[in-house]
Motif scaffolding. Sequence first.
Motif, PDB file in Angstrom:
ATOM      1  N   GLY A  25      41.571  26.882  42.242  1.00  0.00           N
ATOM      2  CA  GLY A  25      42.442  26.515  41.135  1.00  0.00           C
ATOM      3  C   GLY A  25      42.826  27.717  40.313  1.00  0.00           C
ATOM      4  O   GLY A  25      42.576  28.863  40.704  1.00  0.00           O
ATOM      5  N   LEU A  26      43.424  27.432  39.167  1.00  0.00           N
ATOM      6  CA  LEU A  26      43.829  28.468  38.220  1.00  0.00           C
ATOM      7  C   LEU A  26      42.761  28.578  37.131  1.00  0.00           C
ATOM      8  O   LEU A  26      42.397  27.561  36.520  1.00  0.00           O
ATOM      9  CB  LEU A  26      45.179  28.116  37.600  1.00  0.00           C
ATOM     10  CG  LEU A  26      45.682  29.009  36.468  1.00  0.00           C
ATOM     11  CD1 LEU A  26      45.897  30.430  36.957  1.00  0.00           C
ATOM     12  CD2 LEU A  26      46.953  28.425  35.876  1.00  0.00           C
ATOM     13  N   VAL A  27      42.293  29.773  36.896  1.00  0.00           N
ATOM     14  CA  VAL A  27      41.246  29.980  35.896  1.00  0.00           C
ATOM     15  C   VAL A  27      41.534  31.270  35.140  1.00  0.00           C
ATOM     16  O   VAL A  27      42.122  32.212  35.692  1.00  0.00           O
ATOM     17  CB  VAL A  27      39.854  30.025  36.571  1.00  0.00           C
ATOM     18  CG1 VAL A  27      39.735  31.178  37.532  1.00  0.00           C
ATOM     19  CG2 VAL A  27      38.736  30.018  35.555  1.00  0.00           C
ATOM     20  N   GLN A  28      41.133  31.308  33.893  1.00  0.00           N
ATOM     21  CA  GLN A  28      41.326  32.520  33.100  1.00  0.00           C
ATOM     22  C   GLN A  28      40.287  33.563  33.451  1.00  0.00           C
ATOM     23  O   GLN A  28      39.189  33.223  33.923  1.00  0.00           O
ATOM     24  CB  GLN A  28      41.227  32.172  31.613  1.00  0.00           C
ATOM     25  CG  GLN A  28      42.366  31.312  31.106  1.00  0.00           C
ATOM     26  CD  GLN A  28      42.330  31.144  29.604  1.00  0.00           C
ATOM     27  OE1 GLN A  28      41.310  31.358  28.961  1.00  0.00           O
ATOM     28  NE2 GLN A  28      43.463  30.769  29.022  1.00  0.00           N
ATOM     29  N   PRO A  29      40.604  34.824  33.233  1.00  0.00           N
ATOM     30  CA  PRO A  29      39.590  35.870  33.451  1.00  0.00           C
ATOM     31  C   PRO A  29      38.315  35.558  32.674  1.00  0.00           C
ATOM     32  O   PRO A  29      38.369  35.114  31.522  1.00  0.00           O
ATOM     33  CB  PRO A  29      40.281  37.127  32.908  1.00  0.00           C
ATOM     34  CG  PRO A  29      41.735  36.854  33.095  1.00  0.00           C
ATOM     35  CD  PRO A  29      41.902  35.387  32.830  1.00  0.00           C
ATOM     36  N   GLY A  30      37.199  35.771  33.346  1.00  0.00           N
ATOM     37  CA  GLY A  30      35.903  35.450  32.761  1.00  0.00           C
ATOM     38  C   GLY A  30      35.416  34.055  33.074  1.00  0.00           C
ATOM     39  O   GLY A  30      34.245  33.732  32.802  1.00  0.00           O
ATOM     40  N   GLY A  31      36.275  33.242  33.643  1.00  0.00           N
ATOM     41  CA  GLY A  31      35.913  31.871  33.965  1.00  0.00           C
ATOM     42  C   GLY A  31      35.120  31.753  35.263  1.00  0.00           C
ATOM     43  O   GLY A  31      34.810  32.752  35.917  1.00  0.00           O
ATOM     44  N   SER A  32      34.829  30.506  35.621  1.00  0.00           N
ATOM     45  CA  SER A  32      34.029  30.224  36.810  1.00  0.00           C
ATOM     46  C   SER A  32      34.683  29.141  37.660  1.00  0.00           C
ATOM     47  O   SER A  32      35.411  28.285  37.144  1.00  0.00           O
ATOM     48  CB  SER A  32      32.631  29.743  36.403  1.00  0.00           C
ATOM     49  OG  SER A  32      31.935  30.732  35.689  1.00  0.00           O
ATOM     50  N   LEU A  33      34.407  29.212  38.941  1.00  0.00           N
ATOM     51  CA  LEU A  33      34.794  28.172  39.889  1.00  0.00           C
ATOM     52  C   LEU A  33      33.684  28.027  40.922  1.00  0.00           C
ATOM     53  O   LEU A  33      32.962  28.995  41.201  1.00  0.00           O
ATOM     54  CB  LEU A  33      36.094  28.528  40.616  1.00  0.00           C
ATOM     55  CG  LEU A  33      37.417  28.396  39.866  1.00  0.00           C
ATOM     56  CD1 LEU A  33      38.557  28.952  40.710  1.00  0.00           C
ATOM     57  CD2 LEU A  33      37.695  26.963  39.480  1.00  0.00           C
TER      58      LEU A  33
ATOM     59  N   SER B  50      32.383  35.002  36.125  1.00  0.00           N
ATOM     60  CA  SER B  50      33.016  36.207  35.566  1.00  0.00           C
ATOM     61  C   SER B  50      34.211  36.641  36.402  1.00  0.00           C
ATOM     62  O   SER B  50      34.359  37.805  36.779  1.00  0.00           O
ATOM     63  CB  SER B  50      31.992  37.345  35.486  1.00  0.00           C
ATOM     64  OG  SER B  50      30.891  36.975  34.700  1.00  0.00           O
ATOM     65  N   LEU B  51      35.062  35.702  36.680  1.00  0.00           N
ATOM     66  CA  LEU B  51      36.193  35.961  37.570  1.00  0.00           C
ATOM     67  C   LEU B  51      37.156  36.970  36.972  1.00  0.00           C
ATOM     68  O   LEU B  51      37.360  37.015  35.742  1.00  0.00           O
ATOM     69  CB  LEU B  51      36.908  34.658  37.899  1.00  0.00           C
ATOM     70  CG  LEU B  51      36.191  33.809  38.965  1.00  0.00           C
ATOM     71  CD1 LEU B  51      36.650  32.363  38.912  1.00  0.00           C
ATOM     72  CD2 LEU B  51      36.426  34.385  40.346  1.00  0.00           C
ATOM     73  N   LYS B  52      37.742  37.766  37.856  1.00  0.00           N
ATOM     74  CA  LYS B  52      38.679  38.814  37.481  1.00  0.00           C
ATOM     75  C   LYS B  52      40.012  38.577  38.186  1.00  0.00           C
ATOM     76  O   LYS B  52      40.052  37.952  39.256  1.00  0.00           O
ATOM     77  CB  LYS B  52      38.128  40.178  37.902  1.00  0.00           C
ATOM     78  CG  LYS B  52      36.759  40.505  37.341  1.00  0.00           C
ATOM     79  CD  LYS B  52      36.242  41.820  37.880  1.00  0.00           C
ATOM     80  CE  LYS B  52      34.863  42.155  37.327  1.00  0.00           C
ATOM     81  NZ  LYS B  52      34.359  43.450  37.842  1.00  0.00           N
ATOM     82  N   PRO B  53      41.089  39.104  37.648  1.00  0.00           N
ATOM     83  CA  PRO B  53      42.389  38.933  38.321  1.00  0.00           C
ATOM     84  C   PRO B  53      42.378  39.413  39.774  1.00  0.00           C
ATOM     85  O   PRO B  53      43.055  38.816  40.630  1.00  0.00           O
ATOM     86  CB  PRO B  53      43.328  39.766  37.455  1.00  0.00           C
ATOM     87  CG  PRO B  53      42.721  39.708  36.093  1.00  0.00           C
ATOM     88  CD  PRO B  53      41.227  39.739  36.332  1.00  0.00           C
ATOM     89  N   GLU B  54      41.597  40.437  40.069  1.00  0.00           N
ATOM     90  CA  GLU B  54      41.546  40.942  41.443  1.00  0.00           C
ATOM     91  C   GLU B  54      40.813  40.017  42.400  1.00  0.00           C
ATOM     92  O   GLU B  54      40.792  40.263  43.607  1.00  0.00           O
ATOM     93  CB  GLU B  54      40.922  42.348  41.482  1.00  0.00           C
ATOM     94  CG  GLU B  54      39.604  42.468  40.753  1.00  0.00           C
ATOM     95  CD  GLU B  54      39.776  42.994  39.327  1.00  0.00           C
ATOM     96  OE1 GLU B  54      40.706  42.545  38.608  1.00  0.00           O
ATOM     97  OE2 GLU B  54      38.948  43.849  38.930  1.00  0.00           O
ATOM     98  N   ASP B  55      40.213  38.948  41.889  1.00  0.00           N
ATOM     99  CA  ASP B  55      39.606  37.940  42.752  1.00  0.00           C
ATOM    100  C   ASP B  55      40.642  36.933  43.260  1.00  0.00           C
ATOM    101  O   ASP B  55      40.319  36.075  44.093  1.00  0.00           O
ATOM    102  CB  ASP B  55      38.509  37.177  42.014  1.00  0.00           C
ATOM    103  CG  ASP B  55      37.332  38.058  41.642  1.00  0.00           C
ATOM    104  OD1 ASP B  55      36.826  37.914  40.505  1.00  0.00           O
ATOM    105  OD2 ASP B  55      36.923  38.886  42.471  1.00  0.00           O
ATOM    106  N   THR B  56      41.851  37.029  42.765  1.00  0.00           N
ATOM    107  CA  THR B  56      42.913  36.120  43.190  1.00  0.00           C
ATOM    108  C   THR B  56      43.175  36.262  44.684  1.00  0.00           C
ATOM    109  O   THR B  56      43.427  37.361  45.179  1.00  0.00           O
ATOM    110  CB  THR B  56      44.204  36.408  42.406  1.00  0.00           C
ATOM    111  OG1 THR B  56      43.980  36.097  41.023  1.00  0.00           O
ATOM    112  CG2 THR B  56      45.363  35.571  42.929  1.00  0.00           C
ATOM    113  N   ALA B  57      43.079  35.151  45.399  1.00  0.00           N
ATOM    114  CA  ALA B  57      43.246  35.162  46.859  1.00  0.00           C
ATOM    115  C   ALA B  57      43.110  33.737  47.371  1.00  0.00           C
ATOM    116  O   ALA B  57      42.727  32.828  46.624  1.00  0.00           O
ATOM    117  CB  ALA B  57      42.180  36.042  47.511  1.00  0.00           C
ATOM    118  N   VAL B  58      43.397  33.562  48.644  1.00  0.00           N
ATOM    119  CA  VAL B  58      43.036  32.335  49.340  1.00  0.00           C
ATOM    120  C   VAL B  58      41.660  32.554  49.944  1.00  0.00           C
ATOM    121  O   VAL B  58      41.434  33.562  50.626  1.00  0.00           O
ATOM    122  CB  VAL B  58      44.056  31.968  50.432  1.00  0.00           C
ATOM    123  CG1 VAL B  58      43.624  30.677  51.136  1.00  0.00           C
ATOM    124  CG2 VAL B  58      45.450  31.799  49.828  1.00  0.00           C
TER     125      VAL B  58
END
Length: 116
Positions: A10-18, A86-94
Motif C-alpha cells: 500500500g501507500l505509507v508515509q516515510p517512517g511508517g510500517s507495513l 521505518s520505511l523510506k522512499p527508496e523502499d518503494t517497489a513491487v
Amino acid sequence: QVQFVESGGGLVQPGGSLRLACETSGFTFNHYVMAWYRQAPGKQREVVATIFSTVNEQPEYMSSVKGRFIISRDDAKNSMYLQMNSLKPEDTAVYYCNRRFTPLPWGQGTQVTVSS
C-alpha cells in the motif's frame, strides 16, 4: 499448481510500517529456503530477505533493510511474512516472494509505495 499470492502492500508515509504476507501452494513449502524480493521501476529484481528451512540458521537481509525489516514463516500455513518498519522512499517497489535458490514462476507481487 504452483502459486504465490502476495498481499499487504500500500501507500505509507516515510517512517511508517507495513506487513506483507505471502501464501504459497503447489510445492512442499517447509523444504525450501524462501525469500522476499523487490523490483523498483527501471531496476532489476533484488533479494530483500532470506529465511531458511531450519530454525538453526538466522535470516539474512540486504544491508539497506537490516534492522528495519523482519522476515518470518509459518510452515503450517505454507506462508511467509515481511514486517517492514521505518520505511523510506527508496523502499518503494513491487515486492514478491519465491524460493530463494530455485525460483518458480512469479506471482503478481504487491506494490509498496513510501511517499509523503
